[in-house]
Design a protein around this motif. Structure first.
Motif, short mmCIF file in Angstrom:
data_model
loop_
_atom_site.label_atom_id
_atom_site.label_comp_id
_atom_site.label_asym_id
_atom_site.label_seq_id
_atom_site.Cartn_x
_atom_site.Cartn_y
_atom_site.Cartn_z
N GLY A 145 93.60 64.72 40.26
CA GLY A 145 94.46 65.85 39.95
C GLY A 145 93.65 67.13 39.80
N ALA A 149 93.79 70.48 42.36
CA ALA A 149 94.03 71.82 41.84
C ALA A 149 92.90 72.77 42.24
CB ALA A 149 94.17 71.76 40.32
N LEU A 296 96.08 68.09 36.60
CA LEU A 296 96.64 69.35 37.11
C LEU A 296 96.81 70.37 35.99
CD1 LEU A 296 99.48 68.19 39.56
CD2 LEU A 296 97.15 68.87 40.14
N ARG A 301 97.71 74.03 36.58
CA ARG A 301 98.81 73.79 37.50
C ARG A 301 99.98 73.09 36.80
NH1 ARG A 301 98.11 75.10 42.95
NH2 ARG A 301 100.35 74.78 42.86
#
Length: 363
Positions: A145, A149, A296, A301
């Motif tokens: 993740g 990102a 994220l 994100r």
């Protein structure tokens, strides 16, 4: 490998390390999975010097099944330097985009053997115990993740990476799964084989095919992030000198895909090898979604939701693996208890993926 290419490799090794004494070349056997992998080797040295891992890449022009690709994929493969994508990733180094705990193997050098072949001299990563417990899956998912990102924020992938939402997923599905998996798998005569007869899966797979365009459309509308491309456990090496970290290898053509796409390969790798059963895969599915999402969020994100990550994971599992999990190759071999058990495991996996596809399409 073509004997002439191997002779070129040995000549280059002789130039680098001397005429044959003090070192030897060992072939590393592997299941052919990439059209551009021509050979894997290890150079071992007398004395204290660490071994060197050697990977030879070949252009798509050398691939025997090139003419079977779709026109779009064949044009991309033959008119660009796509075949050397992995080498270019290592040369680039992806500076500032690799989160702590995830690194590339050390690259010693890249050498051209001829116009259609190159050799990479890489760190021979010494592995720790292959212990993929739930925490390791979770840690890998979180790092993936973070990686997605960062790659996206920095637009860090190579120029060859595909940046049109949905295009890469469609290209890979049409170029490989449709061409090489769906057609032979749905052949009625295949399902007369004793290992497959009575499973009823052919009808379920055929029903799933009709829903694939809608699934592709849905994934193209989801939040898009850059990815590794084939982040299975076999490509996330656990180094002995950092057993909590990973060394990411075998970078394949990537670009913008639905957030969570890498998680499909993370889960399917050990399922295909028989080390992860369907029940445990189902348990891990929610764990890796949550940990990827946490990665994220830690990279800013938070606008990508958990449901989007789950859809990206499920879509990747279905599109890339539902039609590739029945090992048709063993049907030509004599039926044994081992092959029957292996096929039974793969049919259970396939049925799970088909059901997952049905749920994705109904949602």
């Amino acid at each position: 490998m073509d004997p002439a290419v191997k002779d070129h490799l040995i000549d280059r090794l002789t130039d680098l390390f001397g005429p044959g004494w003090g070192w030897n070349l060992e072939e590393v056997h592997y299941d052919v999975s990439s059209p551009t992998t021509a050979g894997l080797f290890r150079v071992r040295f007398d004395g204290q010097r660490d071994p060197v891992f050697v990977k030879v890449l070949s252009s798509y022009h050398q691939w025997p099944m090139l003419d079977l690709l779709t026109d779009e994929f064949r044009e991309l493969a033959t008119s660009t330097d796509l075949w050397r994508y992995e080498a270019d990733v290592y040369l680039d180094g992806l500076a500032y985009s690799l989160p702590s705990g995830l690194r590339l193997p050390k690259l010693h050098s890249v050498e051209m053997l001829d116009d259609d072949h190159l050799v990479m001299f890489l760190e021979d990563v010494q592995p720790a115990a292959d212990d993929w417990d739930h925490e390791r899956y979770g840690r890998a998912a979180e790092l993936l993740g973070k990686l997605s990102a960062r790659l996206t924020r920095n637009d860090a992938l190579l120029a060859a990476a595909i940046r049109t939402p949905g295009k890469l997923t469609r290209l890979m599905h049409a170029g490989f799964v449709e061409r090489f998996a769906i057609r032979p798998l749905l052949d009625e005569s295949v399902w007369d084989h004793p290992l497959l007869a009575g499973s009823g899966l052919r009808q379920e797979l055929a029903g799933l095919v009709s829903g694939l365009p809608a699934l592709l459309d849905d994934l193209a509308q989801r939040p898009q992030l850059m990815s590794h491309g084939d982040a299975c456990p076999q490509n996330l090496l656990i180094p002995a000198d950092d057993p909590d970290g990973f060394v990411a290898i075998d970078w394949t053509l990537s670009g913008l895909v639905a957030a969570g796409d890498d998680l499909g390969q993370l889960l399917i790798g050990r399922a295909h090898s028989g080390q992860l059963g369907v029940e445990e895969l189902a348990e891990l599915r929610e764990l890796v979604v949550e940990r990827y999402h946490a990665g994220l969020v830690s990279e800013g994100r938070a606008n990508v939701g958990v449901d989007d990550v789950r859809a990206g994971l499920d879509g990747s599992l279905v599109l890339r693996n539902a039609f590739l999990s029945v090992p048709l190759g063993i049907l030509a071999e004599p039926v044994t208890d081992e092959s029957a058990a292996f096929m039974s495991q793969r049919l259970e996996l396939t049925r799970y993926l088909v059901e997952l596809g049905a749920v994705s399409l109904s949602g």
